[in-house]
Design an enzyme around this catalytic site. Structure first.
Site, short mmCIF file in Angstrom:
data_model
loop_
_atom_site.label_atom_id
_atom_site.label_comp_id
_atom_site.label_asym_id
_atom_site.label_seq_id
_atom_site.Cartn_x
_atom_site.Cartn_y
_atom_site.Cartn_z
N LYS A 1 0.75 -1.19 -0.17
CA LYS A 1 0.01 -0.03 0.08
C LYS A 1 0.90 1.13 -0.02
CE LYS A 1 -1.73 3.16 2.90
NZ LYS A 1 -1.81 4.28 1.70
N GLY B 1 7.03 4.92 7.93
CA GLY B 1 6.08 6.24 7.85
C GLY B 1 6.47 6.76 9.40
N THR C 1 6.16 7.99 13.27
CA THR C 1 6.20 7.31 14.27
C THR C 1 5.06 7.24 14.96
OG1 THR C 1 8.45 7.82 14.89
CG2 THR C 1 7.03 7.46 16.98
N GLU C 2 4.08 8.21 14.57
CA GLU C 2 2.60 8.47 15.24
C GLU C 2 1.94 7.02 14.66
OE1 GLU C 2 0.96 12.04 14.21
OE2 GLU C 2 -1.13 11.39 15.15
N GLU D 1 9.87 1.38 10.26
CA GLU D 1 11.07 2.01 9.97
C GLU D 1 10.05 3.52 10.41
OE1 GLU D 1 13.88 1.56 9.39
OE2 GLU D 1 14.20 -0.60 8.79
N CYS E 1 13.91 10.51 6.25
CA CYS E 1 13.66 10.24 7.81
C CYS E 1 15.19 10.33 8.45
CB CYS E 1 13.34 8.79 7.79
SG CYS E 1 14.50 7.74 6.86
N GLU F 1 9.86 16.01 14.41
CA GLU F 1 10.59 15.94 13.11
C GLU F 1 9.49 16.90 12.30
OE1 GLU F 1 9.15 12.27 11.09
OE2 GLU F 1 11.16 11.84 10.42
P1 NAD Z 1 2.74 8.38 7.37
O1 NAD Z 1 3.20 7.78 8.54
O2 NAD Z 1 1.63 9.56 7.48
O3 NAD Z 1 2.32 7.43 6.20
C1 NAD Z 1 2.97 6.36 5.88
C2 NAD Z 1 2.01 5.18 5.15
O4 NAD Z 1 0.92 4.96 6.28
C3 NAD Z 1 1.18 5.89 4.14
O5 NAD Z 1 0.94 4.86 3.12
C4 NAD Z 1 -0.16 6.21 4.86
O6 NAD Z 1 -1.17 6.02 3.76
C5 NAD Z 1 -0.23 5.06 5.85
N1 NAD Z 1 -1.22 5.20 6.92
C6 NAD Z 1 -1.77 6.42 7.40
N2 NAD Z 1 -2.54 6.13 8.48
C7 NAD Z 1 -2.72 4.81 8.56
C8 NAD Z 1 -3.52 4.01 9.26
N3 NAD Z 1 -4.24 4.51 10.30
N4 NAD Z 1 -3.23 2.65 9.24
C9 NAD Z 1 -2.38 2.18 8.04
N5 NAD Z 1 -1.83 2.99 7.27
C10 NAD Z 1 -1.84 4.28 7.49
O7 NAD Z 1 4.25 8.90 6.86
P2 NAD Z 1 4.55 9.78 5.57
O8 NAD Z 1 3.91 11.34 6.08
O9 NAD Z 1 3.97 9.23 4.37
O10 NAD Z 1 6.20 9.84 5.61
C11 NAD Z 1 6.83 10.48 6.25
C12 NAD Z 1 7.45 9.82 7.44
O11 NAD Z 1 7.82 8.55 7.23
C13 NAD Z 1 8.30 10.63 8.27
O12 NAD Z 1 8.00 10.56 9.70
C14 NAD Z 1 9.56 9.76 8.03
O13 NAD Z 1 10.51 9.88 9.13
C15 NAD Z 1 9.15 8.63 7.96
N6 NAD Z 1 9.89 7.65 7.09
C16 NAD Z 1 10.90 6.74 7.71
C17 NAD Z 1 11.94 6.20 7.04
C18 NAD Z 1 12.62 5.03 7.82
O14 NAD Z 1 13.19 4.13 7.01
N7 NAD Z 1 12.92 5.05 8.96
C19 NAD Z 1 11.95 6.30 5.62
C20 NAD Z 1 11.28 7.17 5.01
C21 NAD Z 1 10.23 8.05 5.91
#
Ligand code: NAD
Length: 510
Positions: free
Chosen positions: A185, A237, A239-240, A259, A293, A394
Site C-alpha cells: 500500500k 512512515g 512514528t505516530e 521504520e 527520515c 520531526e
Molecule cells: P505516514 O505515517 O503519514 O504514512 C505512511 C504510510 O502509512 C502511508 O502509506 C499512509 O497512507 C499510511 N497510513 C496512514 N495512516 C494509516 C493508518 N491509520 N493505518 C494504516 N496505514 C496508514 O508517513 P508519511 O507522511 O507518508 O512519511 C513521512 C514519515 O515517514 C516521516 O515521519 C519519516 O521520518 C518517515 N520515514 C521513515 C523512514 C525510515 O526508514 N525510518 C524512511 C522514510 C520515511
C-alpha cells in the site's frame, strides 16, 4: 527528461492484472512542483484488500514459488534488477512528477540502489543458511536437529511518500528473496512508481506474488494491518502512525517491522575539516528538501567555531537552486503538498516565537515556471536550544537547527536527548575520537565525516522510537523468514527413551 508517459489512469495491481477498485472510485495524484493533476488512481478499500490478500495467500500456497531453489531465486532477483534498469526512465519520471524528488537524485541514486539491492540479495540467497545442522546431543539420546529458515507468508508493506519506490524495494526485495508474497500500500501522494515497479516485477514472478492496493491509510492500510491472512507488516512512515500500526497488528500477533521518524543529531568537533563538514552537513539536511527520515536536522557546533560556521552555512545554503525536479540543474525540489508546506511554515513560526535566530530562508519560495508548486527556502536557525519544538519534533522539511555546545559531553547528552534514534553523525579529523563519540550515540546508523550513505549490504533501522527491526542486506533476509526447529530422534529402543519416563513410571512395549 525527454520521456513523456501516459499517466492518465492507474488501476490496482492484483494477481498479475490491472483491475479497477471495487468501488469504481479514483483519487487524483498531483505534481507538487506544479500543482497539476498527473494521474487518477483507483481508490481501494477493504474489499480490494481482501482480493489482494487472497491472491497473495494463494500464490504463497504454491510450493514452486515458496520452495524455489536458491539458484533459481537468485536468477530471478538478478532478472528484476535488469528490468529496473531497463525501465528506469519511466520509473524516475513517475516518481519525480509525484514525489518532487529531483531526476538528478533519482537517476544517479535511487534507481541504481534499487537494482543493486536485488543483485545484492540475489548474491546473498546463494549463501543463505536456509538449513543449519545442530551438534548431535549426547543426552537424552542421539538426535538430528536442524534449524530451517522458512518464509513468513503474506507480507503487507505500507510505505511513505518521500522515497516511494526505493522504500518499497527495501521490502519487496527481501520478501521475494525469501519466498514470501506481498501486498503493497503506497502513500496516496505517490503511488505511481510503486505500481509501475509491481508491473515490472510481475513479468518474472508468478501471479499473486506481488500486488498493489492504492488508497488511504484508513481504508487500505488498516484492513491490511488487521487482516488475519496477513502474516507480516513492514511499515515505513511516521512514528505516530507506526504506533497505531503496531497496536492494530497486535490483534493477530503479526510479525512487525517499523521504520519510523528521526531527529538526527550531527556533531561538529573543533578539529573538523570544514571544507567537507559544512557542505556535508547541508547535504545531510537539505537533500530532498529535508524530507528524508535520516536527515541531520540538529547540528551541534562548538563555541569556538560557532559564528563562523553559521555565516558559512548561510552562504552555502544561498547557493542552492530551487526548481522543477525534472530539470537536472535543480538542487532542491518542492515539498510534497500545500499541507506539508503549511506544517513546515508553522514550525518556522514556532522557532521564531521560541527565540531561535533565523539565519536564512524561513519563507515559501516562488519558482519561475512552477508558480503553483510547494517550495520552501532552505532555512537555518541558530541559537536553538534542545528543548525547543524545532529541536524535538520531526519537521520533514528544509529546516536546520543549530545548537551551540561548550563541552563535547554536553553535545552527546543533547544528541541522545530525543525519542528518536535513527541516524547520527560526527565530523572530525581524529578517527579515535570519532569512535569514542559514535560508541555513545544511540542511533541505528552513525556517519563519520559523511551523511546519507546507506549500503545495500548494511543494516538500516532505528533505535528507540525510530523503529523496530532492520532493512537491507542479510539482516533483511532474516526479517522475512521464521525459524523452524526440526528434531529427529535416533533412539528407536523404547527402554532407552528415558525422557518418556517423565510421564510413564512404567514403560512397556505395546
Ligand atoms: P505516514 O505515517 O503519514 O504514512 C505512511 C504510510 O502509512 C502511508 O502509506 C499512509 O497512507 C499510511 N497510513 C496512514 N495512516 C494509516 C493508518 N491509520 N493505518 C494504516 N496505514 C496508514 O508517513 P508519511 O507522511 O507518508 O512519511 C513521512 C514519515 O515517514 C516521516 O515521519 C519519516 O521520518 C518517515 N520515514 C521513515 C523512514 C525510515 O526508514 N525510518 C524512511 C522514510 C520515511
Amino acid at each position: 527528461m525527454s520521456i513523456k508517459v501516459d499517466v492518465s489512469t492507474f488501476p490496482l495491481f492484483i494477481n498479475g492484472e490491472w483491475v479497477p477498485a471495487v468501488s469504481g472510485e479514483t483519487f487524483d495524484v498531483h505534481n507538487p512542483a506544479t500543482g497539476d493533476v498527473v494521474a487518477k488512481v483507483a481508490k481501494g478499500n477493504k474489499y480490494d484488500v481482501e482480493k489482494a490478500v487472497n491472491a497473495a495467500s494463494a500464490a504463497f500456497e504454491q510450493a514452486e514459488w515458496r520452495d524455489m531453489n536458491p539458484k533459481d531465486r537468485s536468477k530471478l532477483l538478478y532478472a528484476i534488477a535488469h528490468k529496473i534498469i531497463a525501465n528506469s526512465k519511466e520509473l524516475i519520471y513517475l516518481e519525480a512528477i509525484s514525489s518532487g524528488g529531483t531526476v538528478r537524485r533519482l537517476s544517479s541514486s535511487d534507481v541504481m540502489q534499487m537494482a543493486d539491492l536485488f543483485q545484492t540479495l540475489g548474491k546473498f540467497v546463494l549463501e543463505y543458511p536456509f538449513s543449519e545442522t545442530l551438534p548431535v546431543p549426547p543426552f537424552p539420546g542421539p538426535a538430528h536437529n536442524f534449524v530451517w529458515r522458512e518464509p513468513i507468508g503474506v507480507c503487507a508493506a505500507i510505505t511513505p511518500w518521500n522515497m516511494p519506490m526505493l522504500i518499497a524495494t527495501w521490502k519487496i526485495a527481501p520478501a521475494l528473496a525469501m519466498g514470501n508474497t506481498i501486498v503493497i500500500k503506497p502513500a496516496s501522494y505517490t503511488p505511481l512508481s510503486t505500481l509501475k515497479l509491481a508491473e515490472i516485477i510481475s513479468e518474472v514472478v508468478p501471479k499473486g506474488v506481488i500486488n498493489v492496493v492504492t488508497g488511504s491509510g484508513n481504508e487500505v492500510g488498516e484492513p491490511l494491518a488487521t487482516h488475519p491472512k496477513v502474516d507480516k507488516i513492514a511499515f515505513t512512515g511516521s512514528t505516530e502512525v507506526g504506533r497505531h500500526i503496531m497496536s492494530l497488528a497486535s490483534h493477530t500477533v503479526k510479525n512487525t517491522t517499523l521504520e519510523l521518524g528521526g531527529k538526527s543529531p550531527n556533531i561538529l568537533l573543533e578539529d573538523a575539516d570544514l571544507n567537507i563538514a559544512l557542505p556535508g552537513s547541508l547535504f545531510g539536511v537539505f537533500l530532498h528538501s529535508g524530507q528524508l527520515c535520516e536527515s541531520g536536522t540538529r547540528l551541534f557546533v562548538p563555541d569556538s567555531l560557532y559564528e563562523m560556521v553559521i555565516e558559512k552555512l548561510a552562504e552555502l545554503a544561498g547557493t542552492l537552486k530551487l526548481g522543477n525536479p525534472l530539470d537536472p540543474e535543480t538542487d532542491m525540489g518542492p515539498v510534497i503538498s500545500s499541507q506539508q508546506k503549511e506544517t513546515i511554515l508553522s514550525y518556522i513560526e514556532s522557532g521564531k516565537k521560541e527565540g531561535a535566530r533565523l539565519v536564512c530562508g524561513g519563507k515559501e519560495a516562488v519558482v519561475e515556471g512552477c508558480e503553483n508548486g510547494h517550495f520552501i527556502e532552505p532555512t537555518i536557525f541558530a541559537d536553538v536550544t534542545n528543548d525547543m519544538k524545532i529541536a524535538r519534533e520531526e519537521i520533514f522539511g528544509p529546516v536546520l537547527s543549530i545548537i551551540r555546545y561548550g563541552e563535547l559531553d554536553d553535545a552527546i547528552k543533547m544528541a541522545n536527548d530525543t525519542i528518536y534514534g535513527l541516524a547520527a553523525g560526527v565530523w572530525t579529523k581524529d578517527v579515535n575520537k570519532a569512535y569514542e563519540v559514535v560508541r555513545q550515540l544511540r542511533a541505528g546508523v552513525v556517519w563519520i565525516n559523511d551523511w546519507h550513505l546507506l549500503r545495500n549490504d548494511a543494516p538500516f533501522g532505528g533505535y528507540k522510537q525510530s523503529g523496530i527491526g532492520r532493512e537491507m542486506g542479510k539482516y533483511s533476509l532474516d526479517a522475512y523468514t521464521q525459524l523452524k526447529h526440526v528434531h529427529t530422534s535416533m533412539v528407536p529402543d523404547l527402554h532407552k527413551r528415558r525422557w518418556n519416563q517423565l510421564l510413564f513410571s512404567n514403560l512397556h512395549e505395546t
